[in-house]
Write an enzyme that holds these catalytic residues in place. Structure first.
Site, short mmCIF file in Angstrom:
data_model
loop_
_atom_site.label_atom_id
_atom_site.label_comp_id
_atom_site.label_asym_id
_atom_site.label_seq_id
_atom_site.Cartn_x
_atom_site.Cartn_y
_atom_site.Cartn_z
N CYS A 2 -34.14 -57.27 -24.16
CA CYS A 2 -33.41 -56.20 -24.83
C CYS A 2 -32.53 -55.44 -23.84
O CYS A 2 -32.79 -55.39 -22.67
CB CYS A 2 -34.40 -55.22 -25.45
SG CYS A 2 -35.63 -56.01 -26.48
N ARG A 27 -28.19 -61.13 -21.28
CA ARG A 27 -29.64 -61.07 -21.11
C ARG A 27 -30.39 -61.74 -22.26
O ARG A 27 -31.60 -61.86 -22.24
CB ARG A 27 -30.07 -59.61 -21.00
CG ARG A 27 -29.47 -58.90 -19.81
CD ARG A 27 -29.37 -57.40 -20.04
NE ARG A 27 -30.65 -56.80 -20.21
CZ ARG A 27 -31.26 -56.10 -19.25
NH1 ARG A 27 -30.67 -55.99 -18.07
NH2 ARG A 27 -32.42 -55.54 -19.44
N TRP A 74 -34.37 -58.43 -28.41
CA TRP A 74 -34.92 -59.79 -28.29
C TRP A 74 -36.29 -59.70 -28.95
O TRP A 74 -37.19 -59.04 -28.43
CB TRP A 74 -35.02 -60.16 -26.82
CG TRP A 74 -35.47 -61.56 -26.55
CD1 TRP A 74 -34.94 -62.71 -27.07
CD2 TRP A 74 -36.54 -61.97 -25.69
NE1 TRP A 74 -35.61 -63.80 -26.57
CE2 TRP A 74 -36.58 -63.39 -25.73
CE3 TRP A 74 -37.42 -61.30 -24.89
CZ2 TRP A 74 -37.51 -64.12 -25.00
CZ3 TRP A 74 -38.35 -62.02 -24.15
CH2 TRP A 74 -38.39 -63.42 -24.21
N ASN A 100 -37.12 -50.64 -25.17
CA ASN A 100 -37.48 -51.92 -24.54
C ASN A 100 -38.95 -51.82 -24.17
O ASN A 100 -39.40 -50.78 -23.69
CB ASN A 100 -36.66 -52.15 -23.26
CG ASN A 100 -35.22 -52.53 -23.56
OD1 ASN A 100 -34.86 -52.70 -24.72
ND2 ASN A 100 -34.41 -52.62 -22.53
N GLY A 101 -39.70 -52.91 -24.39
CA GLY A 101 -41.12 -52.90 -24.02
C GLY A 101 -41.97 -53.19 -25.24
O GLY A 101 -41.48 -53.61 -26.28
N GLU A 481 -38.14 -77.94 -10.02
CA GLU A 481 -36.99 -77.08 -10.32
C GLU A 481 -35.91 -77.86 -11.06
O GLU A 481 -35.32 -77.37 -12.02
CB GLU A 481 -36.45 -76.49 -9.01
CG GLU A 481 -35.17 -75.68 -9.16
CD GLU A 481 -35.31 -74.48 -10.09
OE1 GLU A 481 -36.44 -74.13 -10.47
OE2 GLU A 481 -34.29 -73.90 -10.45
N LYS A 485 -34.51 -76.79 -14.75
CA LYS A 485 -33.07 -76.58 -15.01
C LYS A 485 -32.64 -77.38 -16.23
O LYS A 485 -31.96 -76.89 -17.12
CB LYS A 485 -32.23 -76.99 -13.80
CG LYS A 485 -32.27 -76.03 -12.64
CD LYS A 485 -31.52 -74.73 -12.86
CE LYS A 485 -32.27 -73.55 -13.33
NZ LYS A 485 -33.46 -73.03 -12.79
N GLU A 488 -34.33 -76.11 -19.63
CA GLU A 488 -34.04 -74.76 -20.14
C GLU A 488 -32.59 -74.59 -20.60
O GLU A 488 -32.30 -73.68 -21.36
CB GLU A 488 -34.42 -73.69 -19.12
CG GLU A 488 -33.55 -73.63 -17.89
CD GLU A 488 -33.92 -72.44 -17.01
OE1 GLU A 488 -34.25 -71.36 -17.53
OE2 GLU A 488 -33.91 -72.61 -15.80
N HIS A 504 -51.08 -91.77 -11.59
CA HIS A 504 -52.25 -91.19 -12.26
C HIS A 504 -51.92 -90.77 -13.70
O HIS A 504 -52.46 -89.80 -14.20
CB HIS A 504 -52.75 -89.98 -11.46
CG HIS A 504 -53.15 -90.35 -10.07
ND1 HIS A 504 -54.31 -91.02 -9.77
CD2 HIS A 504 -52.50 -90.19 -8.89
CE1 HIS A 504 -54.39 -91.23 -8.47
NE2 HIS A 504 -53.30 -90.74 -7.91
N LYS A 603 -32.92 -63.45 -19.40
CA LYS A 603 -32.70 -63.48 -17.95
C LYS A 603 -33.87 -62.85 -17.21
O LYS A 603 -34.23 -63.28 -16.13
CB LYS A 603 -31.41 -62.73 -17.58
CG LYS A 603 -31.07 -62.78 -16.09
CD LYS A 603 -30.96 -64.19 -15.58
CE LYS A 603 -30.75 -64.26 -14.08
NZ LYS A 603 -30.88 -65.67 -13.57
#
Ligand code: AGP
Length: 608
Positions: A2, A27, A74, A100-101, A481, A485, A488, A504, A603
Site C-alpha cells: 500500500c 509498489r 494491496w 498501511n499494516g 536467484e 527472477k 516472479e 536425488h 516491492k
C-alpha cells in the site's frame, strides 16, 4: 504494498495527491482512493484497479481543497473492491483514514463498535480505525487518534483528516513506514519519500509509536503519550530522474544496466587507495564487537536471502567463523539459540520487510548485536540496527530485485575483507582481492554488451513451462536467484538446485521440453558440474550454460553458451547472475507480463 500520501498547504491538494500517489504505483496495488475537505465538506472517491481509474472520477472537477489524503491498497483483509478501498470514513462521514499494516484485533474491536451502534461499510480491518477515532473524538483530532490507537494491536501507518478539526492531518506509525515531507509552508505525509520528492528533499522519518500533526503553517511530532519529540530533518540525495526510467522501457531493465555504476557507488570511498583497507563508516564504533564476533547469523527474505547465502560462503571461506543464513520468517518463530558473540546481519533492500524486521527484534531480544545491510536510507531496519552499511545505489523501483542483489554481494565482500583485517590485523590486505572487486563493474558492462544473446535465447524458450537452474558452490545461490527472477516476472515455473542434488530427485523431471540452466564457470567445482551436464544431456534435456570466457570445451556438450569474464570464485555470483537477469527480463517482456509490477507481488512486503 500500500501507498500513502497526505498533503496540507497552499497548493490544490487533489492535484498534488494524485501526482504523488502515481509515484508509488510501482509498489504494487489493486485499488485506490482519495479524501479531501472541500468547502468544509468531506469528499471521498475510490476506484478499483489503477490510479487512472480514480483520476477519471476526479477529472475536470476544479477542486480547491488544501488538505487531503490518498491511498493505494494491496488487499490483505477483503477483496479489492470499492467498498474495501481506502480511505475509510466513520458513521458521520466526517473522519477519513488511510492505513498501511494489519489491525490484528479488528474483529474484536469491530464487534464492540457495532454493539455501540457503529455501522460498517467494508470487510477491512482498517475501517475500525475510523469508527474508533469517531468514538473518542471530543474536538481534537490527534487526541482522538491517540486514544483510538491505544486499543489497536498490530501494525499501522495511518493518516487521518476530519471536517470536525479541519486544516490538519494527523499521522501515526507502528511497524509500517511513514515520513514527513517538510516544504515551504506545506507538509506531506508519505509511505515512500519519492511521492514528496518533487516538492521537497527535506524529510523527517517517524519512528514506531510516534504521531505527527501537520497544519497549514507548522508540524510537530509526539510520542503516543503526547510527549513532544524533536527529530532530525534529513535531506534526500536522490533526484527524480533516478526514479524515472531514464529512457528504458522498464525500471527493471534500467536497473540491470545501472549495475556497473551502482556497484561503483557502493564501493565509493570505502577502499583506501594505498593500503587497500576497507572503510565502512557505519561500523566504526563497533569494531570491538566485530573483532569479538564468534558466529554470524544472516536473516533475510527472497533475493536478499540469496545474497546472504553468497555472504555465508565468502565469510566462512575467508574469515573462518561459522555463518548460517536463515529465512527471516522462520528465524523469528523458531526460538533460535543466540549465544554470546553472535552477530545477526539483516539484509534488506527496502529496510521495511516485516519478517526481517521481526527477526532482528527477536535477535536483539536474545542479546545479539544487529548489523543491517539496506539500501533505503532511514528505513526501519537500518534505524533499529546497532550498526549498518548502506548500499548507496539509489532507489530500486522494479519489484524484481537486480542491482540490489549485486550490490549486496559487493557490500558483503567489502565487509568480509574488513572482517579479515579486524580478525587478523597483521596480515596485509591482499592486493588482488581488492583489485578483483574494483574490476567487477567493467566486467558487468562487458556482459551487458552481449544482451542480444539473451534476447535470442528468450525468443527460443519463452513458451517453456518449466525451468531448472543448477549451480555449485558460489553459483548455487545464483541458481536460486536465476530461478526466482524468472518465476516472479514471467510466471514460468522455475526451480534452483545445487547441481549435485539433481540425482536425488529432480533428474526425474528432465525431458526435451524443460530447459536446464547450468552455471558452470571455471572454478573448483567445474569438473563435477560437467558430469551433471552429461547426466542431463543423456536424458535429452535442453542445456543453457553460463561459462567462463575462453572455455572452448564446454560448448560441444550443450545447446547454448553464455560467456562471462573470468573473476575470483568469490565474486563470480555478481557476474553469473547478469545473463540470468536479462534472460528472465526478456522472456517476461515477450510474454507480455507487467515486468515492473508483477501480479500478486509488492516491492516491499511490510505485512506478514
Ligand atoms: C526479489 O526480486 C523479490 N522482489 C523479493 O524476493 C525481495 O527480495 C524480498 O521481498 C526481500 O525484500 P527486501 O530486500 O526489501 O527485504
Amino acid at each position: 504494498m500500500c501507498g500513502i500520501v497526505g498533503y496540507i498547504g497552499q497548493k490544490k491538494a487533489v492535484k498534488v495527491l494524485l501526482e504523488g500517489i502515481k509515484r508509488l504505483e510501482y509498489r504494487g496495488y489493486d485499488s485506490s482512493g482519495i479524501a479531501f475537505v472541500e468547502d468544509g465538506t468531506m469528499r471521498c472517491e475510490k476506484a478499483v484497479g489503477k490510479v487512472a481509474e480514480l483520476e477519471k472520477k476526479i477529472d475536470g472537477k476544479n477542486f480547491h481543497a488544501h488538505v487531503g489524503i490518498v491511498h493505494t491498497r494491496w488487499a490483505t483483509h477483503g477483496a479489492p473492491t470499492m467498498n474495501n478501498a481506502h480511505p475509510h470514513v466513520d458513521c458521520s462521514g466526517e473522519i477519513a483514514v488511510v492505513h498501511n499494516g494489519i489491525i490484528e484485533n479488528y474483529d474484536y474491536l469491530k464487534s464492540i463498535l457495532e454493539r455501540e451502534g457503529h455501522t460498517f461499510q467494508s470487510e477491512t480491518d482498517t475501517e475500525v480505525l475510523a469508527h474508533l477515532i469517531e468514538k473518542y473524538f471530543q474536538g481534537n483530532l490527534e487526541t482522538a487518534v491517540m486514544e483510538a490507537l491505544k486499543e489497536v494491536e498490530g501494525t499501522y501507518g495511518i493518516a487521518v483528516i476530519s471536517t470536525k478539526d479541519p486544516q490538519k492531518i494527523v499521522a501515526a506509525r507502528k511497524g509500517s513506514p511513514l515520513a514527513l515531507g517538510i516544504g515551504n509552508k506545506e507538509y506531506f505525509i508519505t509511505s515512500d519519500v519519492s511521492a514528496s520528492l518533487p516538492h521537497t528533499r527535506d524529510v523527517v522519518y517517524l519512528d514506531d509509536n510516534e504521531l505527527a500533526v501537520l497544519t497549514m503553517d507548522h508540524y510537530e511530532t509526539k510520542t503516543m503519550q503526547n510527549i513532544r519529540t524533536y527529530k532530525k530533518v534529513e535531506e534526500i540525495s536522490w533526484n527524480i530522474d533516478m526514479i524515472e526510467k531514464g529512457g528504458y522501457e522498464h525500471f527493471m531493465l534500467k536497473e540491470i544496466h545501472e549495475q556497473p555504476q551502482a556497484l561503483k557507488n557502493a564501493m565509493r570511498g570505502r577502499i583506501e587507495s594505498n593500503s587497500g583497507l576497507i572503510k565502512l563508516g557505519g561500523l566504526i564504533n563497533y569494531e570491538k564487537e566485530l573483532r569479538a564476533c564468534k558466529r554470524i547469523v544472516i536473516v533475510a527474505c527472497g533475493t536478499s536471502w540469496h545474497a546472504g547465502l553468497v555472504g555465508e560462503y565468502m565469510l566462512e571461506e575467508l574469515v573462518r567463523i561459522p555463518v548460517e543464513v536463515e529465512y527471516a520468517s522462520e528465524f523469528r518463530y523458531r526460538n533460535p539459540v543466540i549465544e554470546e558473540g553472535t552477530l545477526v546481519i539483516a539484509i534488506s533492500q527496502s529496510g521495511e520487510t516485516a519478517d526481517t524486521l521481526a527477526a532482528i527484534r527477536e535477535a536483539r531480544h536474545k542479546g545479539a548485536k544487529i548489523l543491517s545491510i539496506c539500501n533505503v536510507v532511514g528505513s526501519t531496519i537500518a534505524r533499529e540496527a546497532d550498526c549498518g552499511i548502506y548500499l548507496h545505489i539509489g532507489p530500486e523501483i522494479g519489484v524484481a530485485s537486480t542491482k540490489a542483489f549485486t550490490a549486496q554481494i559487493t557490500v558483503l565482500y567489502l565487509f568480509t575483507l574488513h572482517m579479515m583485517h579486524l580478525k587478523h590485523p597483521r596480515v596485509p590486505m591482499h592486493d588482488d582481492m581488492v583489485k578483483a572487486i574494483q574490476s567487477i563493474p567493467d566486467k558487468i558492462q562487458t556482459i551487458l554488451e552481449s544482451e542480444e544473446e539473451m534476447v535470442n535465447l528468450a525468443r527460443i524458450y519463452k513458451d517453456s513451462e518449466h525451468f531448472l537452474y543448477l549451480g555449485r558452490g558460489y553459483n548455487y545461490p545464483v541458481a536460486l536467484e536465476g530461478a526466482l527472477k524468472l518465476k516472479e516476472i514471467s510466471y514460468i515455473h522455475a526451480e534452483g538446485y545445487p547441481a549435485a542434488e539433481m540425482k536425488h530427485g529432480p533428474i526425474a523431471l528432465i525431458n526435451k521440453d524443460m530447459p536446464v540452466v547450468f552455471i558452470a564457470t571455471k572454478d573448483g567445482a567445474y569438473g563435477k558440474i560437467l558430469n551433471n551436464i552429461e547426466e542431463v544431456k543423456a536424458r535429452g534435456g535442453k542445456i543453457i550454460v553460463i561459462a567462463t570466457e575462453g572455455d572452448d570445451q564446454i560448448g560441444e556438450k550443450v545447446d547454448h553458451v553464455l560467456y562471462i569474464p573470468k573473476t575470483s570464485d568469490t565474486l563470480t555470483p555478481i557476474l553469473s547472475v547478469i545473463p540470468l537477469q536479462l534472460l528472465a527480463y526478456h522472456m517476461a517482456v515477450m510474454r507480455g507480463c507487467d515486468v515492473d509490477k508483477p501480479r500478486n507481488l509488492a516491492k516491499s512486503v511490510t505485512v506478514e
